[in-house]
Scaffold this active site. Structure first.
Site, PDB file in Angstrom:
ATOM      1  N   GLU B  55       0.812  -1.222   0.000  1.00  0.00           N
ATOM      2  CA  GLU B  55       0.000   0.000   0.000  1.00  0.00           C
ATOM      3  C   GLU B  55       0.845   1.272   0.000  1.00  0.00           C
ATOM      4  OE1 GLU B  55      -0.608  -2.704   1.752  1.00  0.00           O
ATOM      5  OE2 GLU B  55      -2.534  -3.344   0.944  1.00  0.00           O
ATOM      6  N   HIS B 124     -11.151  -5.983   8.523  1.00  0.00           N
ATOM      7  CA  HIS B 124     -11.954  -5.732   7.328  1.00  0.00           C
ATOM      8  C   HIS B 124     -13.143  -4.820   7.594  1.00  0.00           C
ATOM      9  CE1 HIS B 124      -9.684  -9.235   5.995  1.00  0.00           C
ATOM     10  NE2 HIS B 124     -10.040  -8.967   4.760  1.00  0.00           N
TER      11      HIS B 124
END
Lengths: 377, 320
Positions: B55, B124
């Site tokens: 990322e 998540h």
């Protein structure tokens, strides 16, 4: 029967699903066993004497710049200065190998390379003086802001180079890092992205032996920092970072390789920081004076001067001319930094967003009122 | 909503060739939520780039692309997966305009699917908006309707400032007719989704449908609740928020992220500072608990639901 007998056959030929060719042979990617050197070898013959004299001149002026900036910190005129004294060969060569359209991504120690790109020597110091973050327009000289977080500028170099290549433009990005920076995740992500994207990027690691106080042996267990390139699928080069001609040659080859579509290269320049990390650091706590003395014998400015004089390429006039230019720059730095800078407090709110938010407008008004009240007193 | 986001990306890419998407799985797969479905096929692998899984590298690369004149749209696959990129975001994306005195702006849109309620396992379901909203230099936007998903995403991509575009995961499957020509309120403007005279529920993103449901249920108690959708956390629409609070006199802030140090605390402080004499009751907050996001089989206890909102409304000292 051994366990290995049960190892399944790879269902896809080759080493990876989707792979069409053989895995890259790592041997051509490995750095030379010893660092590349040109000074003192016959390799110097192919160099244009004018280029050699220019490299020398820049070393001399750069050394003086480092000295004057360090003095200014002692006088409290600069907030901090991470000197590149001893590393000028890397700084000078990095700026020299870039073409006008190329981009430089410097770390905080690379002020000299920034100046070498054409940034005004005083504007290059605004960050370290404390009156602005970046005192120059990055687009004007294609030089990114001096980057203080370690290695975070490396993926920027990859993205810029990738974007330029998508546009069909011949632009190479050079990212400069220190040995400590090679431990950061962003360094590894940048190398991986560069190799996967085949981006025209060159990574120059100035291995000056220490990340503040931590020596290289505690920073990395790799045979060399250049070896790290192999795992990403790009060549690693090892060069004597105090030999300005060698750094120039190795970087120029890497730049040409990138420019012609050959992809990224990692260059490790072995050099030494002759002074402390910054003026705030006490280097005697972590290294012996014998070590420093030995590296002083391998000083990049002295190496070049001795070599050029021995070859009859440098006369007294050229030496004194370089020295005069260095002194003139130092005098300009002293004069400029003894004058109080004119700073506009309203600039605090000017460049947070394209349009200030309501909240920022209110705070700007508050500050303006405070300043007006101070003026009334 | 997922299709509206996809349409916004497609239309923006058609309108502006400098718009480039990058992220993990955005190409061939079309994203794990299919938000980039079909875009690699239409615009090619360069403009819809499948990147290595990293990322910081993705966002750092986007920064360099933006420096060279492209308009990158980054997909962070899930809220909690964006954290490795926080240094690039905070130190560079948010600050580049300021660091360079306006010479280098970074028109990057970072799409972050966020929030819970879909039964995701840990990492998540985070609501990470307070991290972003607390970082000067970023715009923080979150749509709650299909129309806003389309309009706000197009506006975010067109913005010259970096935008954190928070996509409420549990609204991905919400359905409504999308009129791509419809006018959408600009970034930075809150929209009153429902008028009411008793109290106003101030909310955004995934909590908007919950608040609308609560307002409907509140009618049985004789309460007429307004519902204000912030849409944008930065810039923050003080004006609309204060106008509504002053006219109604009672306010409850609802969001599913943790309450302590959260966006609701900021809103409550602002409202109290500016509307104190118009308030008939303290400003209340209904938020998730101050806990790491719980396992999915317990998440319904954490997420503010209709009952918890109505309990708060009931506390608003109804005697005049």
């Amino acid at each position: 029967m051994t366990v290995l007998d049960h190892r399944p056959t790879m269902p896809v030929p080759g080493w990876l699903p989707g792979a069409t060719g053989p895995r890259t042979d790592p041997a051509p990617l490995l750095p030379d066993d010893s660092p590349v050197r040109v000074l003192g070898t016959t390799g110097l013959d192919k160099y244009d004497p004018d280029l050699l004299r220019e490299l020398y001149r820049r070393l001399v002026v750069g050394r003086r710049y480092n000295q004057q900036a360090t003095t200014l910190t002692k006088q409290g005129r600069l907030a901090v200065y991470p000197s590149s004294t001893g590393q000028e060969a890397c700084e000078v060569a990095a700026a020299m190998v870039l073409q006008e359209q190329d981009w430089l991504f410097p770390s905080y120690r690379d002020t000299l390379a920034v100046v070498g790109r054409g940034v005004d020597p005083l504007q290059a110091l605004t960050l370290l003086r404390g009156n602005a973050h970046t005192g120059y327009d990055p687009r004007a000289t294609r030089t990114a802001p001096l980057c203080t977080p370690l290695a975070t500028q490396a993926p920027h170099a990859v993205g810029l180079a990738h974007a330029a290549r998508l546009r069909g433009e011949s632009v190479v990005a050079l990212a400069m890092l220190g040995d400590g920076g090679t431990s950061e995740g962003d360094f590894h992500e940048a190398l991986n992205f560069a190799a996967v994207l085949n981006a025209p990027v060159v990574f120059l690691v100035q291995n000056n032996g220490y990340a503040i106080s931590v020596p290289l042996t505690k920073q990395s267990a790799a045979p060399s920092l250049a070896h790290k390139a192999v795992g990403y699928g790009m060549p690693g080069r090892l060069v004597d970072g105090n030999d300005v001609v060698a750094v120039h040659e190795v970087l120029a080859e890497a730049m040409e390789r990138a420019r012609s579509g050959g992809g990224p290269t990692l260059v490790e320049a072995l050099t030494y920081r002759l002074e402390a990390h910054t003026n705030a650091d006490d280097a005697t706590r972590y290294r012996q004076s014998e070590e420093v003395t030995a590296w002083q014998e391998h000083d990049p400015v002295l190496l070049m001067e001795r070599q050029l004089k021995a070859l009859g390429l440098l006369d007294e006039a050229a030496v004194s001319s370089a020295s005069e230019q260095a002194e003139a720059l130092a005098a300009r730095m002293r004069a400029e930094f003894h004058a109080e800078p004119q700073l506009d407090p309203a600039s605090l709110f000017a460049h947070v967003y394209a349009e200030p938010t309501t909240q920022l407008r209110e705070q700007a008004e508050q500050l303006a009122a405070e300043l007006a009240a101070e003026g009334d007193r | 909503m997922a299709q509206a986001l996809n349409a916004a990306l497609r239309d923006e890419m058609r309108a502006d060739p400098t718009v480039h998407l990058l992220g993990e799985d955005v190409g061939q797969l079309g994203g794990v939520f299919r938000i980039t479905d079909g875009l690699a096929a239409e615009f090619g692998a360069d403009r819809c780039l499948d990147t290595p899984l990293a990322e910081a590298g993705i966002l750092g690369t986007a920064i360099g692309m933006a420096m060279y004149g492209l308009r990158p749209v980054v997909e962070m696959q899930f809220d909690a997966f964006a954290y490795p990129a926080m240094e690039q975001l905070v130190s560079h994306v948010a600050k580049m305009r300021n660091r360079t005195a306006g010479k280098l702006a970074l028109p990057i849109t970072v799409r972050v699917p966020y929030g819970g309620g879909i039964g995701g396992v840990e990492h998540h379901s985070d609501s990470s908006e307070a991290y972003y909203a607390g970082t000067p230099g970023l715009h923080v936007v979150t749509p709650a309707t299909v129309g806003d998903a389309y309009g706000l995403l197009r506006a975010s991509i067109a913005s010259d400032d970096p935008v954190i575009f928070l996509e409420p995961k549990r609204l991905y499957w919400s359905k409504a007719e999308l009129d791509t020509a419809a006018e959408v309120a600009p970034v930075g403007r809150a929209v009153l989704r429902r008028t009411g005279r008793s109290a106003v529920l101030i909310t955004y993103g995934p909590s908007l449908p919950v608040c609308l449901e609560a307002a409907e249920a509140a009618k049985a108690e004789g309460w007429d609740l307004a519902v204000l959708d912030l849409r944008s956390l930065v810039p923050f629409d003080d004006q609309t928020v204060c106008e509504v609070v002053r006219s109604v006199g009672r306010a409850v802030i609802v969001h599913e992220s943790t309450g302590f140090g959260g966006v609701g605390a900021e809103i409550a402080a602002r409202v109290t500072e500016r509307c104190f004499h118009h308030l008939a009751a303290p400003v209340l907050r209904v938020t998730g608990f101050d806990i790491p996001y719980p396992p999915p089989m317990l998440e319904h206890h954490h997420l503010p639901g209709v009952d918890r909102i109505l309990d708060a409304v009931a506390k608003l000292q109804w005697e005049e």
